[in-house]
Design an enzyme around this catalytic site. Sequence first.
Site, PDB file in Angstrom:
ATOM      1  N   ARG A  63       0.826  -1.220   0.000  1.00 56.34           N
ATOM      2  CA  ARG A  63       0.000   0.000   0.000  1.00 56.34           C
ATOM      3  C   ARG A  63       0.858   1.266   0.000  1.00 56.34           C
ATOM      4  O   ARG A  63       0.477   2.292  -0.529  1.00 56.34           O
ATOM      5  CB  ARG A  63      -0.916   0.028   1.241  1.00 56.34           C
ATOM      6  CG  ARG A  63      -2.067  -0.950   1.191  1.00 56.34           C
ATOM      7  CD  ARG A  63      -3.169  -0.540   2.163  1.00 56.34           C
ATOM      8  NE  ARG A  63      -2.774  -0.583   3.562  1.00 56.34           N
ATOM      9  CZ  ARG A  63      -2.696  -1.680   4.307  1.00 56.34           C
ATOM     10  NH1 ARG A  63      -2.973  -2.848   3.783  1.00 56.34           N
ATOM     11  NH2 ARG A  63      -2.341  -1.627   5.575  1.00 56.34           N
ATOM     12  N   TYR A  67       0.357   4.590  -2.212  1.00 55.04           N
ATOM     13  CA  TYR A  67       0.206   5.931  -1.638  1.00 55.04           C
ATOM     14  C   TYR A  67       1.213   6.903  -2.260  1.00 55.04           C
ATOM     15  O   TYR A  67       0.865   8.036  -2.596  1.00 55.04           O
ATOM     16  CB  TYR A  67       0.422   5.906  -0.110  1.00 55.04           C
ATOM     17  CG  TYR A  67      -0.602   5.103   0.647  1.00 55.04           C
ATOM     18  CD1 TYR A  67      -1.825   4.767   0.080  1.00 55.04           C
ATOM     19  CD2 TYR A  67      -0.355   4.669   1.956  1.00 55.04           C
ATOM     20  CE1 TYR A  67      -2.749   4.022   0.779  1.00 55.04           C
ATOM     21  CE2 TYR A  67      -1.283   3.927   2.662  1.00 55.04           C
ATOM     22  CZ  TYR A  67      -2.478   3.603   2.068  1.00 55.04           C
ATOM     23  OH  TYR A  67      -3.398   2.872   2.763  1.00 55.04           O
ATOM     24  N   TYR A  89     -13.394   9.639   0.657  1.00 50.10           N
ATOM     25  CA  TYR A  89     -14.638   9.387   1.385  1.00 50.10           C
ATOM     26  C   TYR A  89     -14.400   9.644   2.874  1.00 50.10           C
ATOM     27  O   TYR A  89     -13.263   9.623   3.337  1.00 50.10           O
ATOM     28  CB  TYR A  89     -15.174   7.959   1.127  1.00 50.10           C
ATOM     29  CG  TYR A  89     -14.459   6.863   1.863  1.00 50.10           C
ATOM     30  CD1 TYR A  89     -13.392   6.191   1.287  1.00 50.10           C
ATOM     31  CD2 TYR A  89     -14.860   6.487   3.146  1.00 50.10           C
ATOM     32  CE1 TYR A  89     -12.732   5.180   1.962  1.00 50.10           C
ATOM     33  CE2 TYR A  89     -14.219   5.469   3.832  1.00 50.10           C
ATOM     34  CZ  TYR A  89     -13.147   4.830   3.235  1.00 50.10           C
ATOM     35  OH  TYR A  89     -12.494   3.833   3.920  1.00 50.10           O
ATOM     36  N   HIS A  91     -13.748  11.513   6.231  1.00 50.92           N
ATOM     37  CA  HIS A  91     -12.949  12.703   6.558  1.00 50.92           C
ATOM     38  C   HIS A  91     -11.558  12.460   5.976  1.00 50.92           C
ATOM     39  O   HIS A  91     -10.963  11.416   6.253  1.00 50.92           O
ATOM     40  CB  HIS A  91     -12.888  12.825   8.094  1.00 50.92           C
ATOM     41  CG  HIS A  91     -12.218  14.067   8.597  1.00 50.92           C
ATOM     42  ND1 HIS A  91     -10.963  14.455   8.193  1.00 50.92           N
ATOM     43  CD2 HIS A  91     -12.634  15.004   9.476  1.00 50.92           C
ATOM     44  CE1 HIS A  91     -10.632  15.574   8.799  1.00 50.92           C
ATOM     45  NE2 HIS A  91     -11.643  15.931   9.584  1.00 50.92           N
ATOM     46  N   VAL A  94      -8.784  11.449   8.602  1.00 47.15           N
ATOM     47  CA  VAL A  94      -8.997  10.417   9.619  1.00 47.15           C
ATOM     48  C   VAL A  94      -8.559   9.053   9.086  1.00 47.15           C
ATOM     49  O   VAL A  94      -9.133   8.549   8.126  1.00 47.15           O
ATOM     50  CB  VAL A  94     -10.488  10.387  10.048  1.00 47.15           C
ATOM     51  CG1 VAL A  94     -10.780   9.193  10.943  1.00 47.15           C
ATOM     52  CG2 VAL A  94     -10.850  11.676  10.777  1.00 47.15           C
ATOM     53  N   ALA A 121     -16.234   7.746   9.377  1.00 51.04           N
ATOM     54  CA  ALA A 121     -16.864   6.529   9.918  1.00 51.04           C
ATOM     55  C   ALA A 121     -17.014   6.672  11.432  1.00 51.04           C
ATOM     56  O   ALA A 121     -17.985   6.190  12.023  1.00 51.04           O
ATOM     57  CB  ALA A 121     -16.006   5.312   9.574  1.00 51.04           C
ATOM     58  N   GLN A 163      -9.467  -0.753  10.438  1.00 54.28           N
ATOM     59  CA  GLN A 163      -8.858  -1.682   9.472  1.00 54.28           C
ATOM     60  C   GLN A 163      -8.700  -3.063  10.097  1.00 54.28           C
ATOM     61  O   GLN A 163      -7.696  -3.739   9.889  1.00 54.28           O
ATOM     62  CB  GLN A 163      -7.524  -1.136   8.953  1.00 54.28           C
ATOM     63  CG  GLN A 163      -7.676   0.238   8.308  1.00 54.28           C
ATOM     64  CD  GLN A 163      -6.659   0.555   7.233  1.00 54.28           C
ATOM     65  OE1 GLN A 163      -7.009   0.923   6.125  1.00 54.28           O
ATOM     66  NE2 GLN A 163      -5.397   0.432   7.570  1.00 54.28           N
ATOM     67  N   SER A 231     -14.765  -2.817   7.697  1.00 55.83           N
ATOM     68  CA  SER A 231     -15.170  -3.198   9.059  1.00 55.83           C
ATOM     69  C   SER A 231     -14.350  -2.438  10.101  1.00 55.83           C
ATOM     70  O   SER A 231     -13.134  -2.275   9.957  1.00 55.83           O
ATOM     71  CB  SER A 231     -14.929  -4.695   9.290  1.00 55.83           C
ATOM     72  OG  SER A 231     -15.579  -5.458   8.313  1.00 55.83           O
TER      73      SER A 231
HETATM   74  N1  SAM Z   1     -11.069   8.413   6.104  1.00 60.13           N
HETATM   75  C1  SAM Z   1     -12.030   7.385   6.434  1.00 60.13           C
HETATM   76  C2  SAM Z   1     -13.059   7.980   7.381  1.00 60.13           C
HETATM   77  O1  SAM Z   1     -13.085   9.197   7.535  1.00 60.13           O
HETATM   78  O2  SAM Z   1     -13.855   7.245   7.959  1.00 60.13           O
HETATM   79  C3  SAM Z   1     -11.331   6.160   6.995  1.00 60.13           C
HETATM   80  C4  SAM Z   1     -10.392   5.515   6.014  1.00 60.13           C
HETATM   81  S1  SAM Z   1      -9.457   4.161   6.659  1.00 60.13           S
HETATM   82  C5  SAM Z   1      -8.191   4.038   5.454  1.00 60.13           C
HETATM   83  C6  SAM Z   1     -10.381   2.723   6.331  1.00 60.13           C
HETATM   84  C7  SAM Z   1     -11.009   2.169   7.574  1.00 60.13           C
HETATM   85  O3  SAM Z   1     -12.044   3.045   7.993  1.00 60.13           O
HETATM   86  C8  SAM Z   1     -11.680   0.814   7.414  1.00 60.13           C
HETATM   87  O4  SAM Z   1     -10.786  -0.254   7.498  1.00 60.13           O
HETATM   88  C9  SAM Z   1     -12.656   0.839   8.580  1.00 60.13           C
HETATM   89  O5  SAM Z   1     -12.018   0.589   9.820  1.00 60.13           O
HETATM   90  C10 SAM Z   1     -13.110   2.306   8.546  1.00 60.13           C
HETATM   91  N2  SAM Z   1     -14.258   2.433   7.648  1.00 60.13           N
HETATM   92  C11 SAM Z   1     -14.266   2.759   6.354  1.00 60.13           C
HETATM   93  N3  SAM Z   1     -15.521   2.729   5.860  1.00 60.13           N
HETATM   94  C12 SAM Z   1     -16.302   2.377   6.889  1.00 60.13           C
HETATM   95  C13 SAM Z   1     -17.690   2.157   7.033  1.00 60.13           C
HETATM   96  N4  SAM Z   1     -18.520   2.284   6.000  1.00 60.13           N
HETATM   97  N5  SAM Z   1     -18.159   1.797   8.250  1.00 60.13           N
HETATM   98  C14 SAM Z   1     -17.339   1.643   9.305  1.00 60.13           C
HETATM   99  N6  SAM Z   1     -16.022   1.822   9.232  1.00 60.13           N
HETATM  100  C15 SAM Z   1     -15.512   2.185   8.031  1.00 60.13           C
END
Ligand code: SAM
Length: 259
Positions: A63, A67, A89, A91, A94, A121, A163, A231
Amino acid sequence: QGQIVCVGMGMILGAHMAPRCRSYIEQADIVYSSCHHLMQRWLEQLNINSHSLQPLYGKYKDRRETYAEMIEIMLASVRAGKRVVGAFYGHPGVFAQVPHRVVKLALEEGFDAHMEPGISAEACLYAEMNIDPGELGCQHFEASQFMFYQRIIDPYGYLVLWQIGLAGDLTLTSKISTTPQRQLLLDKLFEYYPPDHQVAIYESKTNVMEQSRIEWFALRDLVDMPLTMISTLVLPPARQMPVDRDMMASLHKITPRNY
Ligand code: SAM
């Protein structure tokens, strides 16, 4: 003079994005995004010059390499004098390395760069699971980092592992974690939580027509839970906060009797 703004599109398609983010997208010379397919389609309606960075991911590709490529593509457009938007997607700041790094590098090169927040999320989790992080406290860790390093867990508050689907993957590719990897994570968690502690997998809906996934189960069953790339694991507190009696006594001593 080139510039870059990293914007957050929120979790739910068409419902979460702030007007400010929308206007940056509409006015950009070029938009790069790392969103899922439907969000990408929507972005293309807002700005015809929108390009997905998703194809840069590879099943067996580190990854970190992906990036670095994303950052380089966005910076090249900034250097070419364009008004660039990076759309992510949730924030953009975050649990997302690319937006932070691209903003920092662009600033170092003397360009205008900043981030616009979005609904993450985490924000959806608090709302849908009825959790106030201020009530008992809440720790957040990326699941693999949590495994690789020695951290201090606070079982008196919430623990959220992001993650979780990739927990323990040393290759840093995009493979869902195996049973032995999850078992090692459990061994670490069992130092603080009993095996039957009720925990939840949270997956926020990304479309108003869907239902979010909030699935409760005993911690020990994590090895068998279906996990995806979206998840998030939520562990409620395992113990009641003990009162700090020494501190309370000291505070009483310095508090006037007639306060
Ligand atoms: N920037 C994103 C945010 O603001 O939520 C998070 C990105 S991070 C690289 C990816 C992780 O965010 C996932 O492995 C999971 O833990 C969480 N995530 C992303 N989509 C999600 C969702 N629909 N519901 C719950 N957790 C989510």
